[in-house]
Design a protein around this motif. Structure first.
Motif, short mmCIF file in Angstrom:
data_model
loop_
_atom_site.label_atom_id
_atom_site.label_comp_id
_atom_site.label_asym_id
_atom_site.label_seq_id
_atom_site.Cartn_x
_atom_site.Cartn_y
_atom_site.Cartn_z
N ASP A 1 -12.10 23.59 8.24
CA ASP A 1 -12.29 23.00 9.69
C ASP A 1 -11.33 23.83 10.59
O ASP A 1 -11.78 24.15 11.95
CB ASP A 1 -11.81 21.62 9.73
CG ASP A 1 -12.82 20.67 8.98
OD1 ASP A 1 -14.04 21.06 8.65
OD2 ASP A 1 -12.26 19.56 8.64
N LEU A 2 -10.19 24.13 10.16
CA LEU A 2 -9.41 24.92 11.28
C LEU A 2 -9.92 26.39 11.29
O LEU A 2 -9.92 26.85 12.40
CB LEU A 2 -8.03 25.10 10.62
CG LEU A 2 -7.10 24.12 10.50
CD1 LEU A 2 -5.85 24.41 9.77
CD2 LEU A 2 -6.71 23.44 11.83
N ARG B 1 -6.60 18.03 16.08
CA ARG B 1 -7.40 17.34 15.03
C ARG B 1 -6.34 16.03 14.62
O ARG B 1 -6.19 15.75 13.15
CB ARG B 1 -7.53 17.92 13.82
CG ARG B 1 -8.90 18.76 14.23
CD ARG B 1 -9.28 19.74 12.97
NE ARG B 1 -10.46 20.59 13.14
CZ ARG B 1 -11.66 19.68 12.88
NH1 ARG B 1 -11.77 18.61 12.56
NH2 ARG B 1 -12.89 20.35 13.08
N ARG B 2 -5.40 15.79 15.71
CA ARG B 2 -4.50 14.64 15.20
C ARG B 2 -3.27 15.05 14.03
O ARG B 2 -2.85 14.11 13.15
CB ARG B 2 -5.10 13.24 14.78
CG ARG B 2 -5.94 12.80 16.06
CD ARG B 2 -6.35 11.43 15.61
NE ARG B 2 -7.08 10.84 17.09
CZ ARG B 2 -8.06 9.87 17.01
NH1 ARG B 2 -8.24 9.32 15.86
NH2 ARG B 2 -8.75 9.74 18.05
N ASP C 1 -5.53 19.44 2.28
CA ASP C 1 -5.55 19.50 3.74
C ASP C 1 -4.17 20.19 3.89
O ASP C 1 -3.30 20.31 3.38
CB ASP C 1 -5.81 18.17 4.24
CG ASP C 1 -7.28 17.53 4.27
OD1 ASP C 1 -8.16 18.34 4.09
OD2 ASP C 1 -7.55 16.24 4.14
N ALA D 1 -5.94 18.53 8.87
CA ALA D 1 -7.29 19.23 9.06
C ALA D 1 -7.55 19.93 7.56
O ALA D 1 -6.39 20.10 7.06
CB ALA D 1 -7.83 20.00 10.04
N ASP E 1 -12.65 25.86 13.89
CA ASP E 1 -12.07 25.80 15.18
C ASP E 1 -11.58 27.03 15.77
O ASP E 1 -11.88 27.34 17.09
CB ASP E 1 -10.97 24.70 14.97
CG ASP E 1 -11.33 23.37 14.56
OD1 ASP E 1 -12.60 22.90 14.71
OD2 ASP E 1 -10.51 22.50 14.43
#
Length: 136
Positions: free
Chosen positions: A43-44, A35-36, A81, A39, A47
């Protein structure tokens, strides 16, 4: 295929042990890198298919090791984040490099044309494997 999978898994386990990087920490760094480097914890969790509380514990451990930091979200001021630090990115890249080197060593037994054919054949088999068993 099973023997090859076992070999690559063993290489990965040795690499992670050499870097004192438990699998769950590596997977979290890998998800962040994907995710660059930044995150939301939710979201993690999505994922990695784990509960949000598990992500909190993982982030706490990675934070203590200096691999991540918590930063204010740019989209929601109520949210925090997770971001990879340089040390976290370095640990992830080093582990990935050794695993990648082994994959290149193994595939080096094939010519470029043979690697392309192998890739095409494996892709076709994977497409079938991803379909329901009762699909035509």
């Amino acid at each position: 295929m099973i023997r090859l999978t076992r070999h690559l898994r063993a290489v990965k386990e040795r690499v992670l042990a050499d870097f004192d990087l438990p699998r769950h920490e590596y997977e979290t760094l890998h998800a962040l890198a994907g995710r660059r480097g930044r995150a939301a914890p939710s979201d993690l969790a999505a994922d990695l298919s784990v509960a949000p509380a598990s992500i909190t514990a993982r982030v706490d451990t990675l934070l203590a090791r200096g691999f991540v930091r918590r930063i204010p979200s740019t989209v929601d001021r109520r949210r925090v984040d997770v971001e990879l630090t340089d040390a976290g990115m370095e640990a992830w890249r080093a582990a990935m490099q050794i695993q990648g080197d082994e994959e290149h060593r193994l595939l080096g037994a094939l010519t470029p044309d043979e690697r392309r054919v192998l890739s095409d054949l494996l892709r076709r088999v994977l497409l079938v494997a991803e379909q329901p068993a009762d699909a035509p």
